[in-house]
Design a protein around this motif. Sequence first.
Motif, mmCIF file in Angstrom:
data_model
loop_
_atom_site.group_PDB
_atom_site.id
_atom_site.type_symbol
_atom_site.label_atom_id
_atom_site.label_comp_id
_atom_site.label_asym_id
_atom_site.label_seq_id
_atom_site.Cartn_x
_atom_site.Cartn_y
_atom_site.Cartn_z
ATOM 1 N N TYR A 37 0.642 -1.463 -0.473
ATOM 2 C CA TYR A 37 0.280 -0.184 0.131
ATOM 3 C C TYR A 37 1.027 1.356 0.292
ATOM 4 O O TYR A 37 0.415 2.415 -0.231
ATOM 5 C CB TYR A 37 -1.366 0.383 0.862
ATOM 6 N N ALA A 38 1.935 1.294 0.246
ATOM 7 C CA ALA A 38 3.301 2.353 0.325
ATOM 8 C C ALA A 38 2.821 3.560 1.241
ATOM 9 O O ALA A 38 3.213 4.481 0.935
ATOM 10 C CB ALA A 38 3.030 2.719 -1.182
ATOM 11 N N VAL A 41 6.090 5.267 2.704
ATOM 12 C CA VAL A 41 6.383 6.682 1.143
ATOM 13 C C VAL A 41 5.607 7.624 1.070
ATOM 14 O O VAL A 41 5.503 8.948 0.728
ATOM 15 C CB VAL A 41 7.190 5.937 -0.043
ATOM 16 N N THR A 42 3.991 7.045 0.479
ATOM 17 C CA THR A 42 3.038 7.878 0.469
ATOM 18 C C THR A 42 2.529 9.299 1.314
ATOM 19 O O THR A 42 2.260 10.246 0.870
ATOM 20 C CB THR A 42 2.507 7.807 -0.457
ATOM 21 N N ALA A 45 4.276 12.642 2.072
ATOM 22 C CA ALA A 45 3.909 13.276 1.276
ATOM 23 C C ALA A 45 3.026 14.426 1.166
ATOM 24 O O ALA A 45 2.342 15.236 0.568
ATOM 25 C CB ALA A 45 4.524 12.832 -0.070
ATOM 26 N N TRP A 46 1.307 12.822 0.812
ATOM 27 C CA TRP A 46 0.604 13.588 0.560
ATOM 28 C C TRP A 46 -0.229 14.869 1.592
ATOM 29 O O TRP A 46 -0.467 15.527 1.714
ATOM 30 C CB TRP A 46 -0.566 12.480 0.418
#
Length: 107
Positions: A37-38, A41-42, A45-46
């Motif tokens: 589902y990352a 790392v996401t 940033a999101w």
Amino acid sequence: CCCEFVVGFCLKGFNPKELPVIGDDWTHLVGTVLFNYAFAVTMPAWLHEKVPEVSVNRVVWLSSTLSTIMFLVVSILGALTYPSIPDDLLQVLASQASDDVTQVFGG
């Protein structure tokens, strides 16, 4: 891409004996959930880029739920279609065991 996989699985046919009720190896579960589902790392940033009007809970729950449903549909139908799947279903989808269109999407 996932729709093509599901259609390919349906055309190839299902064998209910290929899907165990529960697996015997849970050692990769945390890594699969975390990296598939990352989130690691996401999310940072999101969160930095989102506008204040966007609900974090709504976006995370909705996207996680839809991703989980899609992941379950593809993996369960893949297990019902192909006997003795190795660790990676994409290896089977890119092999000669699949039709030409599935090989393009899977590889």
